[in-house]
Design an enzyme around this catalytic site. Sequence first.
Site, short mmCIF file in Angstrom:
data_model
loop_
_atom_site.label_atom_id
_atom_site.label_comp_id
_atom_site.label_asym_id
_atom_site.label_seq_id
_atom_site.Cartn_x
_atom_site.Cartn_y
_atom_site.Cartn_z
N HIS A 121 -6.13 9.14 -26.20
CA HIS A 121 -5.20 8.03 -26.06
C HIS A 121 -5.18 7.45 -24.65
O HIS A 121 -5.28 8.15 -23.66
CB HIS A 121 -3.79 8.47 -26.46
CG HIS A 121 -3.27 9.63 -25.65
ND1 HIS A 121 -2.61 9.47 -24.47
CD2 HIS A 121 -3.32 10.97 -25.87
CE1 HIS A 121 -2.26 10.65 -23.98
NE2 HIS A 121 -2.68 11.58 -24.82
N ASP A 122 -5.11 6.13 -24.59
CA ASP A 122 -4.92 5.36 -23.36
C ASP A 122 -6.13 5.37 -22.44
O ASP A 122 -6.02 4.97 -21.27
CB ASP A 122 -3.67 5.85 -22.60
CG ASP A 122 -2.42 5.80 -23.45
OD1 ASP A 122 -1.97 4.68 -23.75
OD2 ASP A 122 -1.92 6.87 -23.84
N GLY A 139 -6.79 12.14 -22.17
CA GLY A 139 -5.95 10.94 -22.13
C GLY A 139 -5.90 10.26 -20.78
O GLY A 139 -6.03 10.90 -19.74
#
Length: 264
Positions: A121-122, A139
């Site tokens: 994520h991200d 992440g």
Amino acid sequence: MTAIHATAVIDPKAELDSSVTVGPYTVIGPDVRIGAGTTVGPHCVIEGHTTIGRDNRIFQFNSLGAIPQDKKYAGEPCELIIGDRNTIREFCTFNIGSPGDAGVTRVGDDNWIMAYVHLAHDCQVGNHTIFANNSQLAGHVQVGDWVILGGFTVVHQFVRIGAHSMTAMCALLFADLPPFVMCQGQPASARSMNFEGLRRRGFSPERIAAVKAMHKALYRDDLTLEQAQLRISELTDDTPEAAPDVDMMLAFLEQTSPQRGIVR
């Protein structure tokens, strides 16, 4: 007409350009948008709020847009955005963003991403990168343009990887990797600069000489990081054409936290 295999399951709310091709047994969710000319192979799952641009080649067995592997995630409408002309080989996993950051995992244009790559994520990936097999990004990792990750490279969360840098096979990154730097090891250590890559991208001999001088200041002259930054800032006095490269290096170093530091 959109070339969708009879066994594919496409939610009626998904938005696919009429030129998109979807292979057998692929599943595409309601909040997915796919641009013109993109091909999706068999046995893929594309879900979540995922936007995919034009002329991408997505091979079989990929999982794109699944929720983040983050216990704090509670169903927020975060996104995965993939640009144009990317090649995504088999068994890759790209997760959507998380509410603890911008909420978006982003992949730019013209990237070559090999099998079993994980983007958590991200993550923010630039353009023209090459990720070899089994590169794994935790992440919030940021990857600049023209980066090359060797096979089985593992990147710790929040690490930044500067443009034109390169990792050897099985490199383990706990610290930021500055632009142009080639690294190797577990944990990774700086070995040289990516001179051959710069030549292939049309860097002049003068600009390459300035990159060599940056490497010397950072890694060869036993300077503190602050002293090296001052030395690097002076390079444009004799080589004004290297100003974009110097500015990029200085901006990268200024954003590096003292806690994380740079690959040494």
